[in-house]
Design an enzyme around this catalytic site. Structure first.
Site, PDB file in Angstrom:
ATOM      1  N   HIS A 112      -0.840  10.461  -2.989  1.00 25.82           N
ATOM      2  CA  HIS A 112      -2.177  10.110  -2.531  1.00 25.82           C
ATOM      3  C   HIS A 112      -3.116  11.307  -2.476  1.00 25.82           C
ATOM      4  O   HIS A 112      -4.267  11.226  -2.896  1.00 25.82           O
ATOM      5  CB  HIS A 112      -2.117   9.448  -1.147  1.00 25.82           C
ATOM      6  CG  HIS A 112      -3.466   9.081  -0.613  1.00 25.82           C
ATOM      7  ND1 HIS A 112      -4.242   9.948   0.140  1.00 25.82           N
ATOM      8  CD2 HIS A 112      -4.188   7.943  -0.753  1.00 25.82           C
ATOM      9  CE1 HIS A 112      -5.375   9.348   0.451  1.00 25.82           C
ATOM     10  NE2 HIS A 112      -5.377   8.131  -0.072  1.00 25.82           N
ATOM     11  N   HIS A 125       0.820  -1.210   0.000  1.00 31.17           N
ATOM     12  CA  HIS A 125       0.000   0.000   0.000  1.00 31.17           C
ATOM     13  C   HIS A 125       0.856   1.263   0.000  1.00 31.17           C
ATOM     14  O   HIS A 125       1.564   1.549   0.966  1.00 31.17           O
ATOM     15  CB  HIS A 125      -0.903  -0.027   1.237  1.00 31.17           C
ATOM     16  CG  HIS A 125      -1.840   1.120   1.348  1.00 31.17           C
ATOM     17  ND1 HIS A 125      -1.825   1.990   2.421  1.00 31.17           N
ATOM     18  CD2 HIS A 125      -2.828   1.548   0.521  1.00 31.17           C
ATOM     19  CE1 HIS A 125      -2.775   2.897   2.256  1.00 31.17           C
ATOM     20  NE2 HIS A 125      -3.390   2.656   1.116  1.00 31.17           N
TER      21      HIS A 125
END
Length: 309
Positions: free
Chosen positions: A90, A48
């Site tokens: 992100h 991740h």
């Protein structure tokens, strides 16, 4: 009589051949996504934002560490610069993970390249701090592909695509440029995910052979209907909800529709075990090394019977 039997046998063989051909044609029509990808063969370990539990997220060292820890996929969240370049980040703002401020869409790539994308990690996690993290740069999608090549697997998310017109076209162009898809538009090492159904449908329209995953962010206990899952199956190969809001029944429904189930973000051993017991076909974790340990224990416990799909 023998002649009639011969004719009957020939007709039956012909009918069987036609039925088989029809079936193969139907399989081909429904199998646009099937390219013997890794996600079809095993439970996948998705690093991740890279191994972001150990290194600054979405930096080359984080991605390298994810590979070293035997993560199956490098996850790349995409934002788009003012001058149309795809970068790994992100947030829509650079504030949290760099020493800069402002929206990615308002900054050129040259401006973003001046930012420090690693020192914040050293300051926030002094126990994990490394001198090499100081001054790290935000990588472009092209730079990630150049670094890790076609032997790596990439799990790419179109973030906030409504903010970035043309993001999907640019992504597909880069995939083609770096030969992540073949001449027929197929890929063996890329999955594309998004919370935006519209973005996924756009990618699907541009290239129906790319495997897509529909993300969900549930605020309360997750539910999903057979109708929703059948609709998703028309364009995607799987779903990716936030793990904290799902239960075993949700996973069972997803798997009953032959869709992959890749929840995020699963960092605790107990939750990893629970996801496996429920039937997850992969998961996102900041700690790919830990998930590999849990997966190994799970395989040993069940003699591998539950792991292969």
């Amino acid at each position: 009589m023998k002649t009639n039997l011969k004719k009957f046998g020939f007709c039956m063989m012909s009918a069987a051949f036609i039925l088989q051909a029809t079936s193969m044609g139907a399989s081909a029509a429904n199998g646009n996504h099937s390219n013997s990808s890794i996600y079809e063969k095993k439970i996948v370990n998705v690093a991740h934002r890279g191994a972001s539990g150990y290194a600054p997220e979405h930096t080359i060292p984080a991605y390298q560490m994810g590979e070293q820890m035997k993560g199956d996929y490098i996850e790349i969240d995409l934002q788009m610069t003012k001058d149309g370049r795809l970068v790994a980040m992100h947030d829509e703002k650079v504030d949290r993970t760099t020493n800069g401020t402002g929206l990615v869409k308002d900054l050129t790539l040259a401006e973003i390249k001046k930012l420090d994308a690693g020192t914040w990690f050293n300051e926030k996690y002094p126990q994990l701090a490394k001198e090499v993290y100081e001054g790290l740069k935000v990588p472009t999608l092209e730079e990630v592909f150049k670094k890790f090549g076609k032997n790596a697997n990439y799990y790419i998310e179109t973030k906030s695509p409504d903010v970035y017109p043309g993001m999907e076209e640019e992504l597909l162009q880069v995939l083609e440029e770096y030969k992540m898809v073949d001449s027929k538009g197929r890929t063996k090492n890329v999955l594309i995910q998004s919370f935006s159904k519209e973005s996924l449908m756009k990618v699907h329209d541009l290239n129906p052979k790319l495997p897509l995953v529909q993300l969900f962010s549930y605020k309360t206990q997750a539910t999903i209907s057979d109708e929703e899952l059948e609709s998703i199956k028309e364009y995607a190969v799987g779903v990716g909800p936030n793990f904290s809001k799902v239960d075993g029944q949700y996973v069972k429904m997803v798997r009953n529709h032959d869709l992959q189930f890749h929840p995020y973000t699963v960092n605790e051993r107990a939750d990893m075990k629970k996801a496996l017991e429920w039937g997850a076909t992969g998961l996102f974790t900041n700690y790919p090394d830990v998930f590999n340990e849990v997966l190994s224990e799970y395989k040993h416990k069940d003699n591998g019977n539950k792991v292969t799909k």
